[in-house]
Design an enzyme around this catalytic site. Structure first.
Site, short mmCIF file in Angstrom:
data_model
loop_
_atom_site.label_atom_id
_atom_site.label_comp_id
_atom_site.label_asym_id
_atom_site.label_seq_id
_atom_site.Cartn_x
_atom_site.Cartn_y
_atom_site.Cartn_z
N SER A 113 12.34 9.82 -1.84
CA SER A 113 13.11 8.76 -1.21
C SER A 113 12.35 7.45 -1.38
O SER A 113 11.13 7.40 -1.18
CB SER A 113 13.31 9.05 0.28
OG SER A 113 14.04 8.02 0.91
N HIS A 117 11.76 -3.56 -0.16
CA HIS A 117 12.14 -4.86 0.37
C HIS A 117 11.25 -5.90 -0.30
O HIS A 117 10.02 -5.78 -0.27
CB HIS A 117 11.99 -4.89 1.88
CG HIS A 117 12.92 -3.98 2.60
ND1 HIS A 117 14.27 -4.22 2.69
CD2 HIS A 117 12.71 -2.79 3.26
CE1 HIS A 117 14.85 -3.25 3.38
NE2 HIS A 117 13.93 -2.37 3.72
N HIS A 127 17.44 0.91 -3.02
CA HIS A 127 17.27 2.22 -2.40
C HIS A 127 17.56 3.28 -3.46
O HIS A 127 18.46 3.13 -4.30
CB HIS A 127 18.26 2.39 -1.23
CG HIS A 127 18.54 3.81 -0.86
ND1 HIS A 127 19.68 4.48 -1.24
CD2 HIS A 127 17.80 4.71 -0.15
CE1 HIS A 127 19.66 5.72 -0.77
NE2 HIS A 127 18.53 5.88 -0.11
N ASN A 129 17.28 7.82 -3.76
CA ASN A 129 16.78 9.11 -3.28
C ASN A 129 17.40 10.23 -4.08
O ASN A 129 18.50 10.09 -4.63
CB ASN A 129 17.04 9.29 -1.77
CG ASN A 129 18.47 9.74 -1.51
OD1 ASN A 129 18.77 10.93 -1.52
ND2 ASN A 129 19.36 8.79 -1.25
N HIS A 190 31.23 -1.22 11.50
CA HIS A 190 31.33 -2.13 12.64
C HIS A 190 31.18 -3.60 12.22
O HIS A 190 31.50 -4.50 12.98
CB HIS A 190 30.29 -1.77 13.71
CG HIS A 190 28.87 -1.94 13.29
ND1 HIS A 190 28.18 -0.96 12.60
CD2 HIS A 190 27.99 -2.97 13.44
CE1 HIS A 190 26.94 -1.38 12.37
NE2 HIS A 190 26.81 -2.59 12.86
N GLY A 276 12.59 17.61 11.91
CA GLY A 276 11.20 17.47 12.32
C GLY A 276 10.34 16.74 11.32
O GLY A 276 9.13 17.00 11.23
N GLY A 277 10.92 15.81 10.57
CA GLY A 277 10.15 15.05 9.60
C GLY A 277 9.22 14.04 10.26
O GLY A 277 9.26 13.82 11.48
#
Length: 293
Positions: A113, A117, A127, A129, A190, A276-277
């Site tokens: 991943s 920026h 981005h 991944n 949104h 649980g990363g």
């Protein structure tokens, strides 16, 4: 520490999983080297800082881990490149949302991943991944999308053209389908706006036979190569462009929208939190500075 692998204590990887993991880590090494080279070209001595993390399952047993790589430089204000290989069992509620985990929550996931920026508002953020996930089914997923605070048609066109070229050997409509998927996925409902200028997004490329594994693994590698080919070229095209306070204010406001998407809608963020990363690795996608006016 390019070449460093996550600790996979507690996991038993088969040949397909081992090959996918090795390639994701190799791609990490090459991307980090390419980005560090750009920093050298800008007169910076910035380098990646790597940190291991290990995962435990709900019973406290080892369940793999990852390596978080972050660089803060003159060109890359903040870039994170993470690899991980984790396994165990999904919690029952989350398992119902995962392909092939409805009846058996066991899983193993390996992937890469990346989020960058940039310091210059004229250089697009990006981005990327890719992952190989095994439940009772197995599949590849991933993609890449360009996120410019100040869009340039030339950059958008070259980014999409390179991804189209990577997709073209796999069918006449592959790029169109995956590009449309990215357009729909990277949308902020949104706000009623897209997160960036798109790219491709794909998921559930299942590998129910050796032939399908080879085909979809090859496609994933081709997409990774396309990203490594085109994004550094776009960075070099824009990194010396002059900018002013108004440009930076525009970038910081755009970063606020980016953060909203990643915290509310992004599947990778949710997957990392539900399995649980490492929190720092999961949230490395957030920008170093943003604003909401």
């Amino acid at each position: 520490m390019p070449g460093h692998s996550p600790d996979t204590t507690g996991l038993a990887l088969d040949n397909q999983q081992t090959r996918a993991r090795a390639w994701f880590e190799e791609l990490r090494d090459r991307i980090c080297a390419a980005f560090a080279t750009i920093e050298r070209e800008a007169g910076s001595d910035a380098s990646f800082d790597y940190a291991d993390w290990q995962r435990e399952d709900p019973e406290g047993q080892p369940g793999g881990g990852g390596v978080r790589g972050v660089m803060k430089g003159e060109v890359f204000e903040k870039v994170g490149v993470n690899v991980s290989t984790v396994g165990g069992a999904f919690n029952p509620d989350f398992a119902r949302s995962i392909n092939g985990a409805e009846d058996d929550p066991s899983f193993l996931a390996t992937g890469i991943s990346l989020v960058a920026h940039m310091a210059n508002p004229h250089v697009p953020a990006v981005h990327m991944n890719m992952r190989f996930l095994s439940t009772t089914k197995r599949w590849f997923g991933g993609g890449a999308d360009l996120n410019p605070p100040i869009p340039y048609d030339e950059d958008t066109a070259s980014f999409h053209a390179r991804l189209r070229a990577a997709c073209s050997p796999y069918g006449p409509d592959v790029y169109e389908r995956y590009s449309k998927w990215a357009e729909e996925y990277f949308f902020i409902p949104h706000r009623g706006v897209h997160r960036g200028v798109g790219g491709i997004f794909y998921d559930h490329l299942e590998t129910g036979s050796d032939a399908l594994f080879e085909r979809n693994f090859r496609f994933t590698r081709d997409v990774g190569e396309a990203f490594l080919d085109i994004y550094p070229a776009i960075v070099r095209r824009r990194m010396d462009h002059s900018w002013d306070d108004e440009d930076r204010a525009r970038m910081l406001a755009w970063r606020g929208r980016y953060a909203e998407f990643n915290l509310i809608y992004d599947r990778g963020t949710l997957f990392g939190l539900k399995t649980g990363g490492n929190i720092d690795a999961i949230l490395m996608s957030l920008p170093p500075e943003a604003r909401w006016d």
